[in-house]
Design a protein around this motif. Structure first.
Motif, PDB file in Angstrom:
ATOM      1  N   ALA A  58       4.370   7.302  -5.423  1.00 22.76           N
ATOM      2  CA  ALA A  58       3.230   8.298  -5.450  1.00 22.76           C
ATOM      3  C   ALA A  58       2.791   8.774  -6.718  1.00 22.76           C
ATOM      4  O   ALA A  58       1.734   8.953  -7.430  1.00 22.76           O
ATOM      5  CB  ALA A  58       3.651   9.642  -4.604  1.00 22.76           C
ATOM      6  N   GLU A  59       3.907   9.308  -7.540  1.00 23.61           N
ATOM      7  CA  GLU A  59       3.734   9.643  -9.191  1.00 23.61           C
ATOM      8  C   GLU A  59       3.156   8.707 -10.062  1.00 23.61           C
ATOM      9  O   GLU A  59       2.262   8.748 -10.859  1.00 23.61           O
ATOM     10  CB  GLU A  59       5.032  10.388  -9.649  1.00 23.61           C
ATOM     11  CG  GLU A  59       4.968  11.043 -10.928  1.00 23.61           C
ATOM     12  CD  GLU A  59       3.839  12.269 -10.860  1.00 23.61           C
ATOM     13  OE1 GLU A  59       3.442  12.545 -12.035  1.00 23.61           O
ATOM     14  OE2 GLU A  59       3.593  12.685  -9.981  1.00 23.61           O
TER      15      GLU A  59
ATOM     16  N   ARG B 175       1.571   5.913  -9.086  1.00 23.99           N
ATOM     17  CA  ARG B 175       0.107   5.605  -8.677  1.00 23.99           C
ATOM     18  C   ARG B 175      -0.811   6.651  -9.148  1.00 23.99           C
ATOM     19  O   ARG B 175      -1.929   6.686  -9.465  1.00 23.99           O
ATOM     20  CB  ARG B 175       0.229   5.584  -7.278  1.00 23.99           C
ATOM     21  CG  ARG B 175      -1.386   5.295  -6.525  1.00 23.99           C
ATOM     22  CD  ARG B 175      -1.072   4.947  -5.028  1.00 23.99           C
ATOM     23  NE  ARG B 175      -2.504   4.581  -4.569  1.00 23.99           N
ATOM     24  CZ  ARG B 175      -3.245   5.516  -4.068  1.00 23.99           C
ATOM     25  NH1 ARG B 175      -2.984   6.794  -4.078  1.00 23.99           N
ATOM     26  NH2 ARG B 175      -4.524   5.032  -3.570  1.00 23.99           N
ATOM     27  N   ARG B 176      -0.157   8.027  -8.998  1.00 17.08           N
ATOM     28  CA  ARG B 176      -1.383   9.084  -9.472  1.00 17.08           C
ATOM     29  C   ARG B 176      -1.665   8.820 -10.930  1.00 17.08           C
ATOM     30  O   ARG B 176      -2.683   9.175 -11.256  1.00 17.08           O
ATOM     31  CB  ARG B 176      -0.603  10.390  -9.129  1.00 17.08           C
ATOM     32  CG  ARG B 176      -1.212  11.651  -9.819  1.00 17.08           C
ATOM     33  CD  ARG B 176      -0.387  12.967  -9.789  1.00 17.08           C
ATOM     34  NE  ARG B 176       0.618  12.707 -10.854  1.00 17.08           N
ATOM     35  CZ  ARG B 176       0.308  13.414 -12.002  1.00 17.08           C
ATOM     36  NH1 ARG B 176      -0.859  13.771 -12.407  1.00 17.08           N
ATOM     37  NH2 ARG B 176       1.083  13.290 -12.952  1.00 17.08           N
TER      38      ARG B 176
ATOM     39  N   ASN C 214      -5.446   8.679 -12.298  1.00 17.32           N
ATOM     40  CA  ASN C 214      -6.043   9.546 -13.036  1.00 17.32           C
ATOM     41  C   ASN C 214      -5.954   9.099 -14.573  1.00 17.32           C
ATOM     42  O   ASN C 214      -6.660   9.903 -15.434  1.00 17.32           O
ATOM     43  CB  ASN C 214      -5.246  10.928 -12.984  1.00 17.32           C
ATOM     44  CG  ASN C 214      -3.865  11.100 -13.558  1.00 17.32           C
ATOM     45  OD1 ASN C 214      -3.504  10.228 -14.291  1.00 17.32           O
ATOM     46  ND2 ASN C 214      -2.999  11.901 -13.383  1.00 17.32           N
TER      47      ASN C 214
ATOM     48  N   ASP D   4      -6.142  15.162  -5.948  1.00 15.64           N
ATOM     49  CA  ASP D   4      -5.423  14.655  -4.876  1.00 15.64           C
ATOM     50  C   ASP D   4      -5.659  15.311  -3.559  1.00 15.64           C
ATOM     51  O   ASP D   4      -5.783  14.163  -2.737  1.00 15.64           O
ATOM     52  CB  ASP D   4      -3.737  14.632  -5.152  1.00 15.64           C
ATOM     53  CG  ASP D   4      -3.364  13.777  -6.280  1.00 15.64           C
ATOM     54  OD1 ASP D   4      -4.129  13.119  -7.055  1.00 15.64           O
ATOM     55  OD2 ASP D   4      -2.387  14.167  -7.029  1.00 15.64           O
TER      56      ASP D   4
ATOM     57  N   ARG E 216      -8.376   2.931  -7.663  1.00 11.80           N
ATOM     58  CA  ARG E 216      -8.370   3.050  -9.252  1.00 11.80           C
ATOM     59  C   ARG E 216      -9.975   2.979 -10.034  1.00 11.80           C
ATOM     60  O   ARG E 216     -10.066   3.314 -11.086  1.00 11.80           O
ATOM     61  CB  ARG E 216      -7.453   1.932  -9.814  1.00 11.80           C
ATOM     62  CG  ARG E 216      -7.919   0.495  -9.397  1.00 11.80           C
ATOM     63  CD  ARG E 216      -6.806  -0.464  -9.833  1.00 11.80           C
ATOM     64  NE  ARG E 216      -6.254  -0.376 -11.335  1.00 11.80           N
ATOM     65  CZ  ARG E 216      -6.290  -1.184 -12.051  1.00 11.80           C
ATOM     66  NH1 ARG E 216      -6.929  -2.164 -11.876  1.00 11.80           N
ATOM     67  NH2 ARG E 216      -5.810  -1.299 -13.128  1.00 11.80           N
TER      68      ARG E 216
ATOM     69  N   ARG F 159     -11.813   6.432  -8.130  1.00 15.22           N
ATOM     70  CA  ARG F 159     -11.360   7.888  -8.630  1.00 15.22           C
ATOM     71  C   ARG F 159     -11.782   8.071 -10.195  1.00 15.22           C
ATOM     72  O   ARG F 159     -12.171   9.146 -10.658  1.00 15.22           O
ATOM     73  CB  ARG F 159      -9.934   8.164  -8.542  1.00 15.22           C
ATOM     74  CG  ARG F 159      -9.779   8.346  -7.144  1.00 15.22           C
ATOM     75  CD  ARG F 159      -8.208   8.578  -6.830  1.00 15.22           C
ATOM     76  NE  ARG F 159      -7.907   9.756  -7.234  1.00 15.22           N
ATOM     77  CZ  ARG F 159      -6.554  10.441  -7.114  1.00 15.22           C
ATOM     78  NH1 ARG F 159      -5.928  10.114  -6.009  1.00 15.22           N
ATOM     79  NH2 ARG F 159      -6.410  11.716  -7.755  1.00 15.22           N
TER      80      ARG F 159
END
Length: 232
Positions: free
Chosen positions: A24-25, A27-28, A32, A133, A168, A171
């Motif tokens: 998750a991190e 991917r974040r 972003n 998120d 990707r 966002r």
């Protein structure tokens, strides 16, 4: 260079599910822009930055590779996949095929409770003061609510794969806008067209609304990419 690439990521050392949290991190970071498209990084450096061993990091990167976000390289490095117009078109071509069909089949089985839930999610998505998120999760749940009566397990797996790949692009594009009152009204209006079509009870109307919604997002992403400076 690798330290600069990963400096925006947060430690996940204290989380119980290390692989899930690392996934998750990272991917974040890709979504972003902390981990920029085309940039490479060391798995060792990434492990240090996140505060975990290289084992959950490597497993997380394997997951992200299947989502089209990352490419693992020989040795202990990886690269964030570059943005690609043809990839974007392919993603949206598949999304239109799947989501429009699901919307048409779900329409007649949507209950008043489903529509009320979609309404609440839309209000939260366009009015809640929360982080990016959480807003994107509300956005995802809104769309899922309108498709859920027709969803099978395989439909959901395919959608998750396509949405991960599409995020990707969308966002990065839509987070370039300042989310002020005007942008919130635009987002509410755009998604209310879908909800109104669902309330109509017409499969053809909802199918058309979903197709137009996806086509507009695809065009916005392509226009944004066309304005980018050439990649060296």
């Amino acid at each position: 260079m690798t330290a600069e690439v990963t400096s925006g990521l947060r430690s996940v050392a204290k989380n119980n599910s290390a692989v899930d949290r690392v996934t998750a991190e990272i991917r974040r970071g890709v979504l972003n822009g902390t981990l920029k498209a085309g940039s490479s990084f060391s798995i060792v450096d990434l492990s240090v930055q996140l505060g975990v061993s290289h084992i959950p990091v490597r497993e997380a990167l394997r997951r992200l590779e299947t989502q089209g976000l990352i490419t693992l390289r020989p040795g202990r490095s990886a690269i964030v996949n570059p943005l690609d117009r043809d990839e974007l078109r392919s993603i949206y071509r598949l999304r239109k095929l799947i989501e429009c069909d699901l919307a048409a089949r779900a329409c007649l089985d949507l209950t008043s409770a489903d529509l009320d839930l979609a309404e609440r999610l839309l209000m939260d998505y366009t009015h809640a003061e929360t982080d990016a998120d959480e807003l994107w999760e509300l956005h995802k749940q809104f769309h899922l609510t309108l498709l859920r009566p027709a969803l099978t397990e395989w439909d959901l797996r395919l959608l998750e794969q396509l949405w991960h790949a599409c995020d990707r692009y969308t966002r990065i594009v839509f987070e370039t806008y300042q989310v002020g009152q005007e942008e919130r009204r635009r987002r509410e209006m755009t998604h209310r067209l879908l909800l109104d079509a669902a309330r109509s009870g017409s499969p053809a109307e909802l199918k058309l609304a979903v197709n137009e919604h996806l086509a507009e997002n695809e065009l916005a992403c392509l226009e944004w990419m066309a304005a980018l400076p050439p990649t060296p």
